[in-house]
Design an enzyme around this catalytic site. Structure first.
Site, PDB file in Angstrom:
ATOM      1  N   LYS A 112     -15.695 -18.188 -60.168  1.00  0.00           N
ATOM      2  CA  LYS A 112     -15.006 -19.382 -59.687  1.00  0.00           C
ATOM      3  C   LYS A 112     -14.913 -20.462 -60.765  1.00  0.00           C
ATOM      4  O   LYS A 112     -14.004 -21.277 -60.755  1.00  0.00           O
ATOM      5  CB  LYS A 112     -15.727 -19.969 -58.462  1.00  0.00           C
ATOM      6  CG  LYS A 112     -15.908 -19.031 -57.281  1.00  0.00           C
ATOM      7  CD  LYS A 112     -14.667 -18.951 -56.445  1.00  0.00           C
ATOM      8  CE  LYS A 112     -14.783 -18.265 -55.090  1.00  0.00           C
ATOM      9  NZ  LYS A 112     -15.701 -17.201 -54.847  1.00  0.00           N
TER      10      LYS A 112
HETATM   11  C1  PLP Z   1     -15.432 -16.050 -54.074  1.00  0.00           C
HETATM   12  C2  PLP Z   1     -16.106 -14.789 -54.429  1.00  0.00           C
HETATM   13  C3  PLP Z   1     -15.530 -13.551 -54.153  1.00  0.00           C
HETATM   14  C4  PLP Z   1     -14.220 -13.437 -53.415  1.00  0.00           C
HETATM   15  O1  PLP Z   1     -13.128 -13.937 -54.140  1.00  0.00           O
HETATM   16  P1  PLP Z   1     -11.758 -14.312 -53.391  1.00  0.00           P
HETATM   17  O2  PLP Z   1     -10.893 -14.904 -54.429  1.00  0.00           O
HETATM   18  O3  PLP Z   1     -12.122 -15.286 -52.313  1.00  0.00           O
HETATM   19  O4  PLP Z   1     -11.219 -13.041 -52.813  1.00  0.00           O
HETATM   20  C5  PLP Z   1     -16.189 -12.410 -54.591  1.00  0.00           C
HETATM   21  N1  PLP Z   1     -17.380 -12.481 -55.216  1.00  0.00           N
HETATM   22  C6  PLP Z   1     -17.974 -13.652 -55.492  1.00  0.00           C
HETATM   23  C7  PLP Z   1     -19.284 -13.658 -56.184  1.00  0.00           C
HETATM   24  C8  PLP Z   1     -17.356 -14.847 -55.102  1.00  0.00           C
HETATM   25  O5  PLP Z   1     -17.956 -16.009 -55.367  1.00  0.00           O
END
Ligand code: PLP
Length: 465
Positions: A112
């Site tokens: 993220k």
């Molecule tokens: C947010 C997240 C996901 C999922 O990603 P999306 O873009 O919401 O599909 C998967 N793994 C981790 C560790 C995350 O923080």
């Protein structure tokens, strides 16, 4: 480049407007009017570029002259200079035909950060240029919130409210959000699950009066800037592996469908990707959709991969527009079905289009833990539970289609999920210094029931515009 809403009822707007708004006024999500193409020659020329230069080249295609080269370049630079020196998103071999793209070397140790750091700097740039102030409200299943806090703490002109489901995220995830002392950061524990948090945010956006009063904006993966920043590492990873002509497959641990949708855009632009593997935990709405054509909301079940404990994958609406061949009226109808009946049905044609680019798989908690053990025993590597879902998908895919190559996105550092790793392996992963520092700090956050009215009051009281 203009941006339009998936529901077709809002006017087309510029990149800046789309990014600052987050969600469109008609409830839809913004997408670019056209998808820029990248020729194979241009992709070859990307070889050897630094991550920052590659980001610039790719993002430039989606942003009009309203943002100058120098400004875009500065923003990208400011976003990634804190990720450390050297290659901060390496693609490494794990086993035969399987690779891992490590996306957890940013400030909060999850993928993220790539998008959130970019959005933080972009907002700061836009807000500095004017006298605007913004209220950002975001729902988090754990990692988004931490990344948002890190990206927006102390940023002038921004008040950040982060809604997280009480008791449903890991302790370290919570500490990352609740231990910062900046007065513009407001973490709130909601008595509900992630979908409740997300629904509350969506309801706020549906209230135009409130939205205008506090200048509401969203940095969830519904924000186009998030999708945009994530496209870059798909390019980088595929270039790093340097296939000779083969198309590669990419397994993406999926919740809100943002990351995997970025991969889809990379493919649409011309990156040689074969299938995108949608990897979920037992909250498997997307896998069920692929099997039955029915996108049906069920209750969220807590799992050992909490960042994927989601049933409504918001960004699926973006793909839906392509599955409906650009017909936004059909998207509206399907989304209305979802609101009214908690479900919608894809026609056979649309389902076939979905299957053409995607593949799906899911893992129970037991299977995720088995995969963590397997990778540890055989490759001496600790992976996080979300990444494990991706590897399960990669292995299944390779078994079904021998000779295929798969990159799995390693979406978070294992130390963010210490309890699960400890349970599974009997050892705990080292906590990187970046995470270590939150351990002894005092927490500061509020509690609210899953009631939008109370949230509105809370926000209004904190924001003095
Ligand atoms: C947010 C997240 C996901 C999922 O990603 P999306 O873009 O919401 O599909 C998967 N793994 C981790 C560790 C995350 O923080």
């Amino acid at each position: 480049m203009l941006y339009l809403s998936t529901r077709g009822q809002s006017p087309s707007i510029s990149f800046k407007e789309a990014v600052l708004a987050g969600l469109a006024t008609d409830g839809g999500l913004y997408i670019p009017v056209t998808c820029p193409n990248v020729s194979s020659e241009e992709i070859r020329n990307f070889n050897g570029l630094s991550y920052i230069d590659l980001s610039f080249r790719i993002m430039r295609k989606f942003i009009g002259p309203e943002l100058s080269d120098t400004n875009l370049s500065d923003i990208v630079h400011a976003s990634y200079c804190g990720f450390g020196v050297g290659d901060f998103c390496p693609t490494e071999p794990v086993e035969k035909n399987q690779y891992l793209l490590e996306l957890f070397h940013g400030p909060t140790l999850a993928f993220k950060d790539f998008a959130m750091q970019f959005i933080g700097n972009l907002f700061e740039f836009y807000l500095k240029a004017g006298s605007e102030k913004l209220t950002i409200v975001t729902a988090t299943s754990g990692d988004t919130g931490a990344a948002a806090v890190e990206a927006f703490k102390g940023k002038e002109g921004v008040e950040l409210f982060v809604l997280f489901p009480q008791g449903r995220i890991s302790k370290l995830q919570r500490l990352q959000m609740t231990t910062v002392s900046h007065s513009n950061v407001h973490p709130i524990a909601i008595e509900g699950d992630f979908d409740d948090c997300q629904r509350m945010v969506k309801t706020l956006f549906g209230d135009n009066q409130f939205k205008c009063r506090v200048s509401l904006s969203a940095v969830n993966s519904i924000n186009w800037a998030r999708i945009l920043a994530q496209i870059v590492y798909f390019f980088k990873s595929v270039l790093d592996i340097n296939l000779s002509g083969d198309r590669i497959n990419v397994a993406v641990p999926t919740g809100n469908f943002g990351d995997v949708y970025s991969g889809y855009i990379a493919k649409k632009m011309g990156l040689p990707i074969n299938k995108l593997l949608i990897a979920t935990n037992k909250n498997d709405i997307l896998k069920r959709t692929m099997e039955t054509g029915i996108y049906e909301k069920k209750d969220v079940i807590p799992s050992v991969a909490p960042s994927m404990d989601i049933q409504i994958s918001s960004n699926f609406e973006r793909l839906l527009l392509d599955l409906c061949e650009g017909n936004s009226r059909d998207v509206c109808m399907l989304m209305n079905d979802l609101t009214d009946n908690d479900a919608f049905k894809l026609s056979k044609k649309r389902l076939d289009r979905f299957k053409k680019d995607f593949y799906s798989c899911s893992g129970t908690d037991e299977q995720l833990k088995e995969e963590i053990s397997y990778i540890y025993k055989n490759h001496d590597r600790i992976i996080c539970p979300h990444t494990a879902a991706g590897i399960i998908g990669a292995r299944k895919f390779i078994n079904e289609r021998p000779g295929s190559k798969v990159i799995t996105l390693a979406t978070a550092h294992p130390s963010k999920f210490r309890d699960t790793i400890g349970d599974t392996l009997g050892i705990e992963p080292d906590i990187p210094a970046r995470l270590q520092k939150v351990l002894g700090l005092a927490e500061n956050y509020d509690f609210l029931p899953a009631k939008t009215d109370l949230l509105k009051e809370f926000i209004t009281a904190k924001v003095q515009h």
